[in-house]
Design an enzyme around this catalytic site. Structure first.
Site, PDB file in Angstrom:
ATOM      1  N   GLU A  14       0.726  -1.212   0.025  1.00 28.97           N
ATOM      2  CA  GLU A  14      -0.009  -0.056  -0.066  1.00 28.97           C
ATOM      3  C   GLU A  14       0.936   1.293  -0.103  1.00 28.97           C
ATOM      4  O   GLU A  14       0.425   2.269   0.445  1.00 28.97           O
ATOM      5  CB  GLU A  14      -1.179   0.061   1.255  1.00 28.97           C
ATOM      6  CG  GLU A  14      -0.076   0.302   2.640  1.00 28.97           C
ATOM      7  CD  GLU A  14       0.111  -1.153   3.616  1.00 28.97           C
ATOM      8  OE1 GLU A  14       0.281  -2.305   2.708  1.00 28.97           O
ATOM      9  OE2 GLU A  14       0.433  -1.158   4.549  1.00 28.97           O
ATOM     10  N   ASN A  15       2.011   1.250  -0.560  1.00 27.75           N
ATOM     11  CA  ASN A  15       2.730   2.483  -0.664  1.00 27.75           C
ATOM     12  C   ASN A  15       2.005   3.608  -0.888  1.00 27.75           C
ATOM     13  O   ASN A  15       1.095   3.669  -1.796  1.00 27.75           O
ATOM     14  CB  ASN A  15       4.002   2.535  -1.655  1.00 27.75           C
ATOM     15  CG  ASN A  15       4.801   0.905  -1.531  1.00 27.75           C
ATOM     16  OD1 ASN A  15       5.019   0.709  -0.560  1.00 27.75           O
ATOM     17  ND2 ASN A  15       4.584   0.336  -2.621  1.00 27.75           N
ATOM     18  N   HIS A  18      -8.264  -3.816  -0.683  1.00 26.21           N
ATOM     19  CA  HIS A  18      -7.382  -3.701   0.531  1.00 26.21           C
ATOM     20  C   HIS A  18      -6.278  -2.640   0.685  1.00 26.21           C
ATOM     21  O   HIS A  18      -6.203  -1.957   1.665  1.00 26.21           O
ATOM     22  CB  HIS A  18      -6.700  -5.376   0.703  1.00 26.21           C
ATOM     23  CG  HIS A  18      -5.882  -5.429   2.015  1.00 26.21           C
ATOM     24  ND1 HIS A  18      -6.185  -5.894   3.102  1.00 26.21           N
ATOM     25  CD2 HIS A  18      -4.565  -5.136   2.167  1.00 26.21           C
ATOM     26  CE1 HIS A  18      -5.433  -5.951   4.104  1.00 26.21           C
ATOM     27  NE2 HIS A  18      -4.377  -5.405   3.295  1.00 26.21           N
ATOM     28  N   GLU A  19      -5.699  -2.690  -0.179  1.00 20.52           N
ATOM     29  CA  GLU A  19      -4.437  -1.653  -0.584  1.00 20.52           C
ATOM     30  C   GLU A  19      -4.985  -0.291  -0.435  1.00 20.52           C
ATOM     31  O   GLU A  19      -4.507   0.550   0.188  1.00 20.52           O
ATOM     32  CB  GLU A  19      -3.724  -2.070  -1.809  1.00 20.52           C
ATOM     33  CG  GLU A  19      -3.040  -3.299  -2.097  1.00 20.52           C
ATOM     34  CD  GLU A  19      -2.378  -3.986  -0.609  1.00 20.52           C
ATOM     35  OE1 GLU A  19      -1.892  -3.189   0.333  1.00 20.52           O
ATOM     36  OE2 GLU A  19      -2.527  -5.258  -0.332  1.00 20.52           O
ATOM     37  N   HIS A  40      -5.893   0.826   2.914  1.00 16.81           N
ATOM     38  CA  HIS A  40      -5.192   1.092   3.634  1.00 16.81           C
ATOM     39  C   HIS A  40      -4.725   2.661   3.589  1.00 16.81           C
ATOM     40  O   HIS A  40      -4.072   3.084   4.465  1.00 16.81           O
ATOM     41  CB  HIS A  40      -3.599   0.550   3.141  1.00 16.81           C
ATOM     42  CG  HIS A  40      -3.503  -1.034   4.011  1.00 16.81           C
ATOM     43  ND1 HIS A  40      -3.505  -0.991   5.332  1.00 16.81           N
ATOM     44  CD2 HIS A  40      -3.270  -2.092   3.455  1.00 16.81           C
ATOM     45  CE1 HIS A  40      -3.236  -2.288   5.526  1.00 16.81           C
ATOM     46  NE2 HIS A  40      -2.755  -2.824   4.557  1.00 16.81           N
TER      47      HIS A  40
HETATM   48  N1  TRP Z   1       1.262  -4.310   4.004  1.00 20.52           N
HETATM   49  C1  TRP Z   1       0.867  -5.404   3.014  1.00 20.52           C
HETATM   50  C2  TRP Z   1      -0.596  -5.703   2.892  1.00 20.52           C
HETATM   51  O1  TRP Z   1      -1.190  -6.402   3.623  1.00 20.52           O
HETATM   52  C3  TRP Z   1       1.780  -6.759   3.089  1.00 20.52           C
HETATM   53  C4  TRP Z   1       3.115  -6.851   2.560  1.00 20.52           C
HETATM   54  C5  TRP Z   1       3.433  -6.678   1.157  1.00 20.52           C
HETATM   55  C6  TRP Z   1       4.319  -6.997   3.062  1.00 20.52           C
HETATM   56  N2  TRP Z   1       4.535  -7.006   0.742  1.00 20.52           N
HETATM   57  C7  TRP Z   1       5.169  -7.206   1.946  1.00 20.52           C
HETATM   58  C8  TRP Z   1       4.541  -7.659   4.356  1.00 20.52           C
HETATM   59  C9  TRP Z   1       6.532  -7.603   2.205  1.00 20.52           C
HETATM   60  C10 TRP Z   1       5.831  -7.981   4.569  1.00 20.52           C
HETATM   61  C11 TRP Z   1       6.876  -7.824   3.392  1.00 20.52           C
HETATM   62  O2  TRP Z   1      -1.069  -5.388   1.860  1.00 20.52           O
HETATM   63 ZN    ZN Z   2      -2.323  -5.081   4.351  1.00 23.11          ZN
END
Ligand code: TRP
Ligand code: ZN
Length: 868
Positions: free
Chosen positions: A263-264, A296-297, A300
């Site tokens: 979710e950057n 989901h993203e 976030h």
């Molecule tokens: N925050 C991400 C999500 O839930 C999860 C995630 C994506 C992630 N890439 C990752 C967590 C690499 C740890 C490492 O959508």
């Molecule tokens: Zn997430």
């Protein structure tokens, strides 16, 4: 291993000694030598002039303070310690990194020639020395310099504010993100993509540019992702009153990615599996997965980005809540019952299994060695169930008030789970003191219910007991606050009003003690209770239903979920009794009444076909395994396979009728069309086990106009081991061998091949031109499916399955520990198997433990598994 990895504890949280309010980053991109210049505005917060920055796999080139070269620092194994810093200063650090050599896919790496980043949880420290922790929020300005021809798209977070051409065919772009964010939300992408563009106007009138970046030639597979994004933006405005807050939203699809998506801020990076789809390449399940992950993203952006986590122990603050939100999104757009069924299957299957494993942990863990190991079903899925229970206890209106208060209090900051619960309490006036235990107690609670009808006093009482079995890391357990939703039905199937102590009460009982009795009044005849409606709490329910009661609930329960659940309980009874029969060398027996109950569901035209497809699905091998302390692999597999065959044979006329009457001439993604295909293909999966199987499956494969029907035919051929399997497999591979993503489905069929010789075929398959050990999707499709969904071959008493898996894990330990660590999970359940198998698994774990370079991801799990 060089050093024993050290654990971090939640109780040791300390706020940072310094903060960074602004950071100006410049990337001079080069495949093997990228130079990163990071200029940070630093402010001292505590009484120390020394600053420890995190850093890994970096080559330090230069340190400057306020423009002056600075030599007063120490290079540490895991970072940089800078001394004698002024209270406020500009700290400039120049590092060099090697994206091409980065096979761990964390930090800056190359995916098929494109640069991309993955910084969550602690990947930013592989880009530059930094305070790589989520409670340091800075404003980012990012300049990217790269070859213009090779990398026409240069992307980062926020808005594009400047750019231009340079000598030597290079160009540059400058991005600025106005929203302060932690380093894990930083992203950079550079490559040559096709771009799908659209726009969205938020309800307050902000115009947002939408861009989806895909590999050249894949534009015809990006439309569903775009539609899902627009739906998500609209839904979040309508249901949560939340709007997007930048002028541009970008999604980039990459083939090499460790997880689902990320979710950057303003620049999501996605595993291409969750973006690319058209009817020829993707199944209905893929389409629904894309909708869920895009949602989901996007969600976030508020739950995760605008309000982020104070520390990584609070991960469920953003993940549990965001999963809850994406589940609600999918349920509002599609079938609520089917979504609930699928989510509950995940909890009752793999999440309960995680609770029972040496990796058990509360949704807010207390102790972590490698953070990447805690992106778990417990944090995500059980975390979402905890949010759902709060929603159940407060109701939608109070829950939304709680969300508003949460944003009012914490927008732009890093918060804790405690902050979230407090906002919910303060906004609703509903006290959640006892409920908080769900955040700190691990394991699966058991709720045992007994009922007693007293005709004389016209009362019906439910005696409720709860206990949580000890878990490896936590031996003492307390009773939880469990919302137990129930309904009582009279013999006609009508709802019986719930009266306790003379007052009408809601259908959610507050179970708070280890033993409680609820005595309902004015009950004229003995009712049938429906318990744990909609799975109102993530617990194991025990209640001794008769077959008649379950048959009654399958028809009369007011809600679809409860009807499905009754069917599952009926099957569970007979799966258990038949496993015992097989163990006693008796034949498998499926009572005619059970078959008739299923015929009733199949032929009930009032039911949603999508629901019937779910109701006609047997519990998975893994879910059934979870019912036992000692798993009898062969007996469970035999019972499930035999049930499938017996249902197929006894229902075959009706299955055939439904199969042919539910054919559709056009392909549409309407939920009703998806449901109809699901039911038809469910029928085919049974019919494959009858005399007609070969003919129907071949015909469907030949006539299929979409991937859903193609895959259904291949899956049926695979699981029923039809003789056409080989031919279909080679035809498919001929057609798709140049497309790894489409081949993943084929790899998964090889991985789950029930044939005795499956493993040798799998080994050969690793030489397939579309396979690569460097691509996590390929590894998971072939090896992951073998370890998780081919129980008989994986658990073969020869130990060949374990040895194969062990070899793969040792190889991945060196190249991609994060993927290795996820793949390892089936080995964690060793104590659930007989002594012989336990010994064989242990051998593999020990051989991992003895590796000189064991990654800390694997170290954490292997040592826990061997401690047991
Ligand atoms: N925050 C991400 C999500 O839930 C999860 C995630 C994506 C992630 N890439 C990752 C967590 C690499 C740890 C490492 O959508
Ligand atoms: Zn997430």
């Amino acid at each position: 291993m060089a050093q024993t990895p050290q654990a971090k504890y939640r109780k040791d949280y300390q706020s940072p000694s310094h903060t960074i309010t602004d950071i100006d980053l410049t990337f001079e991109l080069n495949e093997t030598q990228t130079v990163v210049t990071a200029k940070s505005k630093l402010t001292q917060l505590k009484e120390t002039t020394s600053l420890k920055l995190d850093g890994e796999a970096l080559t330090l080139k230069q340190v400057c303070v306020d423009g002056e070269n600075w030599s007063n620092y120490e290079l540490l194994e895991d970072g940089l310690l800078v001394h004698s810093l002024p209270k406020q200063c500009d700290l400039t650090i120049v590092t060099e990194i090697n994206p091409q050599g980065n096979s761990a896919l964390e930090g800056l790496y190359l995916s098929d020639g494109a640069f991309c980043t993955q910084c969550e949880a602690e990947g930013f420290r592989r880009i530059t020395y930094f305070l790589d922790r989520p409670d340091v929020l800075a404003k980012y300005t990012t300049t990217i310099v790269a070859d213009k021809k090779q990398f026409p798209s240069l992307l980062s977070n926020g808005n594009r504010i400047d750019g231009g051409a340079l000598e030597d065919g290079k160009h540059w772009v400058k991005w600025q993100d106005p929203h302060p964010k932690p380093s894990y939300l930083f992203a950079l992408v550079a490559g040559d993509f096709d771009i799908l563009e659209d726009s969205y106007q938020t309800k307050s009138g902000r115009d947002v540019q939408l861009e989806i970046y895909v590999d050249k030639g894949n534009l015809d597979r990006a439309n569903h992702a775009m539609l899902s994004l627009i739906n998500a933006m609209k839904w979040d405005e309508e249901r949560f009153d939340l709007e997007y807050d930048l002028d541009i939203y970008m999604i980039v699809a990459v083939d090499f990615f460790n997880m689902g998506a990320m979710e950057n801020k303003g620049l999501n990076v996605f595993n291409s599996k969750f973006v690319l789809a058209n009817e020829k390449t993707a199944t209905d399940t893929d389409y629904l997965g894309i909708e869920a992950v895009i949602g989901h993203e996007y969600f976030h952006n508020w739950t995760g980005n605008r309000v982020t986590c104070r520390d990584w122990f609070q991960l469920s603050l953003k993940e549990g809540l965001t999963v809850f939100r994406d589940q609600e999104f999918s349920s509002d757009l599609g079938s609520r019952a089917v979504n609930r069924i699928n989510n509950v299957r995940i909890i009752r299957g793999p999440q309960f299994a995680e609770d029972a494993s040496p990796m058990s942990h509360p949704i807010r863990p207390d102790k972590v060695i490698e953070m990447n190991n805690f992106y778990t079903l417990t944090v995500y899925e059980k975390g979402s169930e905890v949010i759902r229970m709060i929603h159940t206890l407060l109701g939608e209106a109070n829950f939304q008030k709680g969300m508003s208060l949460y944003f009012e209090r914490h927008d732009g900051t890093a918060a804790t789970c405690e902050d979230f619960v407090s906002a919910m309490e303060d906004a609703s006036g509903i006290y959640l003191k006892h409920f908080r235990l769900w955040y700190s107690q691990s394991g699966t609670p058991v709720v045992k219910v007994k009922s007693h009808f007293d005709a004389e006093s016209s009362t019906f009482s439910l005696e409720v007991e709860q206990y949580t079995p000890a878990t490896q890391e936590q031996s003492e357990k307390q009773p939880l606050h469990i919302p137990l939703a129930i309904e009582l039905y009279d013999s006609e199937g009508s709802l019986v009003p719930l009266v306790l102590g003379g007052e009408k009460v809601s259908n959610v009982l507050n179970v708070t003690d280890s033993h409680q009795v609820f005595t309902f009044e004015n009950i004229a005849e003995e009712p049938t209770p429906s318990l744990l409606l909609d799975f109102s709490a993530p617990v194991r329910l025990e209640y001794e239903y008769t077959d008649e009661e379950l048959g009654f609930l399958m028809v009369h329960a007011r809600n679809e979920f409860a009807r499905w659940d009754a069917g599952q309980m009926l099957l569970a009874k007979y799966i258990k009794s038949n496993v015992e029969r097989v163990q006693a060398n008796q034949e498998v027996e499926l009572p005619p009444a059970v078959v008739e109950a299923y015929r009733g569901v199949l032929l009930n035209e009032d039911l949603d076909p999508a629901f019937v497809a779910e109701a006609m699905t047997l519990p998975s091998f893994n879910e059934v395994s979870g019912w036992y302390d000692l798993v009898d692999v062969d007996a469970i597999d035999f019972v499930l396979t035999t049930f499938k065959k017996q249902l197929a044979i006894q229902l075959h006329d009706d299955l055939e009728r439904v199969y042919s009457s539910s054919a559709q001439s056009d392909y549409s993604l309407e939920h009703s069309a998806i449901g109809k295909r699901a039911l038809r293909n469910r029928c085919l999966s049974y019919l494959a086990h009858t005399d007609k199987g070969f003919e129907l499956v071949e015909q469907q494969y030949k006539n299929a106009t979409n991937m859903t029907d193609t895959m259904a035919a291949m899956q049926a051929a695979n699981s029923a081991q039809l003789s056409c399997r080989e031919h279909l497999m080679s035809d498919y591979s001929q057609k798709w061998k140049h497309d790894g993503l489409v081949m993943d489905k084929w790899f998964q069929l090889q991985g789950t091949n029930p044939d005795k010789e499956a493993l040798s075929v799998i080994k050969e398959t690793m030489a397939h031109e579309a396979f690569s050990m460097k691509n996590p999707n390929r590894v998971r499709s072939l090896v992951g499916s073998f370890m998780n969904m081919n129980p008989v071959a994986f658990h073969s008493k020869t130990g060949d399955g374990y040895k194969f898996a062990g070899g793969i894990l040792r190889e991945l330990n060196d190249s991609n520990p994060q993927v290795a660590s996820r793949l390892l999970d089936p080995f964690l359940k060793l104590k659930k198997y007989d002594q012989h198998r336990q010994k064989l698994i242990k051998d593999e774990l020990v051989s991992l433990k003895n590796m000189h370079n064991l990654a800390k991801d694997l170290y954490e799990k292997v040592t826990k598994a061997l401690e047991e």
